[in-house]
Write a protein that holds these residues in place. Structure first.
Motif, PDB file in Angstrom:
ATOM      1  N   THR B  20      40.744  43.435  54.660  1.00 29.31           N
ATOM      2  CA  THR B  20      40.411  44.088  53.391  1.00 29.31           C
ATOM      3  C   THR B  20      39.446  45.240  53.649  1.00 29.31           C
ATOM      4  N   ALA B 164      32.580  49.957  42.758  1.00 29.92           N
ATOM      5  CA  ALA B 164      32.687  49.039  41.613  1.00 29.92           C
ATOM      6  C   ALA B 164      32.924  47.603  42.040  1.00 29.92           C
ATOM      7  N   GLY B 165      32.452  47.264  43.259  1.00 29.16           N
ATOM      8  CA  GLY B 165      32.556  45.881  43.695  1.00 29.16           C
ATOM      9  C   GLY B 165      33.959  45.457  44.052  1.00 29.16           C
ATOM     10  N   GLU B 166      34.876  46.410  44.132  1.00 28.00           N
ATOM     11  CA  GLU B 166      36.249  46.027  44.455  1.00 28.00           C
ATOM     12  C   GLU B 166      36.405  45.708  45.938  1.00 28.00           C
ATOM     13  N   VAL B 167      37.367  44.876  46.215  1.00 26.69           N
ATOM     14  CA  VAL B 167      37.814  44.579  47.576  1.00 26.69           C
ATOM     15  C   VAL B 167      39.319  44.814  47.568  1.00 26.69           C
ATOM     16  N   ARG B 168      39.793  45.679  48.458  1.00 29.67           N
ATOM     17  CA  ARG B 168      41.213  45.993  48.448  1.00 29.67           C
ATOM     18  C   ARG B 168      41.883  45.587  49.754  1.00 29.67           C
TER      19      ARG B 168
ATOM     20  N   THR D  20      34.538  41.935  37.502  1.00 29.53           N
ATOM     21  CA  THR D  20      35.684  41.951  38.428  1.00 29.53           C
ATOM     22  C   THR D  20      36.522  40.701  38.223  1.00 29.53           C
ATOM     23  N   ALA D 164      45.311  37.591  48.285  1.00 29.49           N
ATOM     24  CA  ALA D 164      45.017  38.358  49.499  1.00 29.49           C
ATOM     25  C   ALA D 164      43.561  38.781  49.606  1.00 29.49           C
ATOM     26  N   GLY D 165      42.687  37.992  48.978  1.00 30.90           N
ATOM     27  CA  GLY D 165      41.266  38.273  49.110  1.00 30.90           C
ATOM     28  C   GLY D 165      40.801  39.483  48.332  1.00 30.90           C
ATOM     29  N   GLU D 166      41.651  40.016  47.487  1.00 27.44           N
ATOM     30  CA  GLU D 166      41.252  41.207  46.741  1.00 27.44           C
ATOM     31  C   GLU D 166      40.293  40.863  45.600  1.00 27.44           C
ATOM     32  N   VAL D 167      39.478  41.832  45.257  1.00 29.16           N
ATOM     33  CA  VAL D 167      38.629  41.784  44.079  1.00 29.16           C
ATOM     34  C   VAL D 167      38.925  43.047  43.305  1.00 29.16           C
ATOM     35  N   ARG D 168      39.309  42.891  42.036  1.00 32.49           N
ATOM     36  CA  ARG D 168      39.691  44.078  41.271  1.00 32.49           C
ATOM     37  C   ARG D 168      38.770  44.272  40.075  1.00 32.49           C
ATOM     38  N   SER D 169      38.537  45.513  39.759  1.00 28.88           N
ATOM     39  CA  SER D 169      37.803  45.873  38.554  1.00 28.88           C
ATOM     40  C   SER D 169      38.431  45.200  37.339  1.00 28.88           C
TER      41      SER D 169
END
Lengths: 364, 364, 364, 364
Positions: B20, B164-168, D20, D164-169
């Motif tokens: 990520t 914005a604290g996102e993890v992609r 998030t 997939a471990g993502e964190v989204r706004s």
């Protein structure tokens, strides 16, 4: 096509301008192999003078992107391929015009994608040409920056009549060619277009003295152009979308919306072109092209958006696109280059008349 | 950054791989000016061997596009700009791997745009490298065509942690960089990324031994890479989207969907970059760029699609992007080139260990 | 328009079918206020019989989506508005046809967005009608499921000739109307179209016995239709895009690609329509509509995609669109309903001839 | 889930807000079958007062779309399905807020699709609620129009943690649900979401007192909401995209860009859902749905755009989605309706505390 053909010259009067692809009567009939030397007006019908700063009050919105033609190619039938080799493109005026047209262009909302914001202002930029140096000068409107740029002439439009009885505005790029706005349409390029109607009815126009990829603001450096081309005909083998060939490149041109679909049309066509030429499996062509193509945007401002996908001949095995017609046309162009012919920037002093050679006849 | 810095080497163990952008602990802290020499695995985590012909049974879908990093840049704060200069990219294996991944790629329906058609088959192509000739060989799967192609190494991914604290997912390109898949990310390029979190947390990976524009089939010629880079920091001035600089070009990189929007982000940013650098009015920059940019597609296969818009420095007045940091980094790279260092294709024999120099410290 | 008009009937012979919007000679001239009762063939020119299971070998790809018309509206000039009120739509056959057309539809790659996957198979579904119950029966092709569905007739196409001298395939929806494929084009609806050429030259066709939103597979339940309509003319006031009115709704119809742009055209037009009708500021209309519209997709399969944005009259202040012409046409339709006229499903037994009333004359 | 469960109430303090999806610690752990009654703040974190006319100076751009949650569902594992039945939605304030946010919304350029035009102005509209009449009043900003509209409460967001471990706004709609902005998320609806992480970690927020399709201007009538829901768990069977069920409809929700791709995700999923439920062949489901679905746009303003594709149960054979869990939850909701509980519009007087019932425990 063995002998150097006589050069057929044609310059339309303003009331001969075509503003559509399809739907217009041919202005001339030419035989395959004819060399045409034609003058085309600029996208604004020369309405913008060298001292103008705005389009409003000058530009007639009903008369934009005039086409020279259409030309009827003797013997061309639906399913055939016309090959048009661009020999030379000569700017026919000492200045080019670019403009921001309100509600048109790439970094603005448009009539096709409206918003509630105010439009960008109507603004004109004049580029004066220095023929001796083959350069032009950009001058900022809001400061005193000036930048000298090379003249790199190209045609915005090159088209045959559309399929299925359609008639399209000369602003439209599509399968029939049209307003592709790709810098690859320059001297030295051969363009292959699939014929949809008897005689193909090809036309050209929208001369650009130069243009960046995507034609971001909606207009290039627009100006009248004298184009020398050789037109030839291949029976059958109509490509699904325009193909271009230069000494170095094979190019497929896709137009559509959004750009992803334009790209798919181009990439799919180029994969199948390689498949035909090399005997590759389509998936092997897909793989090979994935690693070697260049894919510049042509335009992102017209009713369809256009992408070119190009592969360098140097990177692939030797092949003979359309039976080496590009090589033969290139040689014919070289022979032409040795023939003297008047090259004048100012159409006023260039008496291009609606002449007919023994190899052409006036269409009905 | 005046002295040639000691070179900090880093090679992650497989359990240190990041999948990520954001969300991973830093593997090292580096000071601005540090030269990093790092090994990155290929997009398949080296799961595909030189004799493999299919992905199924080999590829772990949960482990694709591993990143080396993230690296914490000392002093980097939100709103700052990290400048990462790519000094050299060295393929770290004697073969590259490309593949058609079912439901992924450009000429197929995908999970993001599903259809009811059967997927394309799972197929692998192996490209064997010839280091002496800096070339590789494409071999067709369905015929015996072979094509020799130049090795032109580039990085598919280079990123900071998102805002914005996102993890992609490491498959995503966006404002923070990421899986841009542009051939411009090659030796000699400086990449500017806006910092979103303390330490910037940059990472890289997805080495490509070569790639065509758009990464049509979804995968380039994938392989482990040894990347030597210099990382530097500029206070403030975070660009809205990744910017690249080479000796010859200024490039803005836009990612989004559809490609029109990616293009808008890039073209808009480049217009504003010129505005800042030259004092041009944005509409004058819009006009000038319309006539001079190149706009190749970077990728049309990732969760966002990416376009690069590039302007040649030779066509515009002299300017000093980011206070000439590219020139300074370029010179530092030249000095590095004169320093001896081991350059080995086979990582097995390259004892890159998780070393720390006096200029770095292990992050917590 | 005060008296119940005589009903003008028209049924084209197959060689009178129009396959374009624009480009065809008018079949009849009608005065504003005329009641037309016209038969239109189905999208396949009735090539598919009730026992057919595939299109191949039956369908002539050059003869799809035939139009009945065009009709010349006396006095209509560019900039005017034709109002076409749909009084009744009667299925004119006892079965409807739907099909998967290879490389066409919503859940498949298409010629406009090609992939390398195999196309979906060519398959036909026949829906038998039960006139007594106003129902039809869906039968699965791969199992023995059967589902009874209501007959809900609508027109896929309703158009005037395009602007700018264009001629478009009858598959195209755009500003001139055309292949909108919206279920709102049903009995009780008034359609407003801006006139582009003298006489407006409106045509209709593509009867659907029912259709879901988006016309997902590319074809509805296609069948010949007998349409009774009243045509009227308003001087000036041409809308930028088709507008529909029912007793309950005001609807703007946007066509374009991608759907976002189609939506923008529709939403922008509806905001301006409210602005005109209520004297609202455009930003106030934007705000109000944001909270109250319905926005179903009409089609996602045609050369342009179409969206309808509808507002319930009950939710907004009273207004008089186009001077209450819908109300007047509705009343005229009610009076018509009390007049006896033959209503027959089978066109074979319906001697609709190319008649002329005293209020129409044959066009040249 | 047979007994009426005790009602677990939860109202976050502002520092408990999640911004998030994923990335936040759970606020509570609940067992399947739990009835939750939760308060959620509005999209502006209540920064806009009833007399405000602009966002600037009020709105903290780092604190938009706060989520209540996430809630850990005991036993939920990756691949499972959480079913969340919305029992009641009660506006928790006597006014709602809508606004034009510069560079955000549907009829404006945005940061994701920038132009060089000036943004629309920052403007706020306040909708005062009349609880007795279940209505609210729109008031124009530029004239004195007022329109009374029904209160029709819905949730803009309902999500589980991404894969997939993502964190989204919290502005993003996607496979995990999120900022779908569909009016179908109202009382009486059951929402099925595929679980990506242990405990599912679902959250909700973005209450809308009403919203039109597409959320044209970017904001609905935003307000704090008290949501009563029942959460349940099905082992396995995770849908690929959010599914909704009401007494009358089956709905698949697709999010992506452009809208065509969002539609494909939804239509493809609904076809496969029918395939599973009825034993239909996918092509037969494709055909049937083509004739019967409704496809309203949910939003065209968020980072992904969202479409809902809905089929009426009345039009298809009887089926038992997810083993009739919707019917069971509906009955449980009916029993709840007979239980007395405080229903107050003003959260100030509603002592919703961070209580725990015997069926929940505080997460670590």
């Amino acid at each position: 096509m063995t002998d150097p053909a006589p050069i057929v010259e044609f310059r339309p009067t303003p009331n001969q301008y075509a503003f559509t692809f399809g739907g217009a009567e041919p202005v001339l009939t030419v035989t395959p192999g004819t060399v045409l030397r034609v003058w085309s007006d600029d996208a604004f019908c020369s309405a913008i003078g060298p001292d103008d700063s705005h389009l409003a009050g000058r530009l007639d919105p009903a008369r934009v992107n005039p086409q020279t033609g259409p030309f009827h190619v003797e013997g061309a039938e639906r399913g055939d391929t016309v090959a048009i080799h661009l020999v030379t493109l000569e700017p026919a005026r000492d200045y080019g015009v670019s403009a921001i047209v309100p509600h048109f262009g790439g970094l603005t909302s448009t009539t096709d994608a409206p918003t509630l914001q105010d439009p960008l202002p109507d603004l004109v930029w004049i580029y004066h040409l220095d023929p001796a140096r083959q350069s032009m000068t950009y001058r900022a409107r809001h400061s005193d920056h000036a930048v000298r740029l090379p003249v790199e002439p190209m045609l915005g439009t090159l088209a045959v009549a559309p399929a299925a009885g359609e008639v399209r505005s000369s602003l439209v790029p599509d399968r029939f060619g049209g307003n592709l706005d790709t810098p690859f349409l320059r001297a030295g390029t051969t363009c292959y277009l699939g014929v949809n109607v008897p005689g193909a009815l090809f036309s050209l126009g929208d001369g650009h003295y130069r243009q960046g990829d995507a034609e971001a603001c909606g207009t290039a450096v627009e100006g009248p152009m004298i184009t020398t081309l050789i037109v030839d005909l291949l029976k059958g083998r109509a490509p699904a979308t325009p193909r271009l060939e230069t000494d170095d490149l094979l190019i497929s041109v896709g137009s559509g919306r959004p750009l992803e679909d334009a790209w798919r049309i181009a990439q799919h066509d180029l994969a199948h072109w390689l498949t035909e030429l090399l005997g590759l499996h389509p998936l092997d062509a897909y793989q090979l092209l994935s690693q070697i193509v260049r894919a510049p945007i042509a335009n992102v401002v017209d009713p369809n958006h256009t992408i070119t996908v190009a592969v360098a001949k140097a990177l692939i095995p030797p092949l003979q696109p359309y039976d080496d017609i590009h090589i033969r046309l290139r040689r014919a162009a070289d022979r032409l280059a040795k023939q003297p012919h008047p090259s004048q920037i100012h159409p006023r002093t260039n008496p291009m008349t609606d002449t007919r050679s023994s190899r052409t006849r006036r269409s009905r």
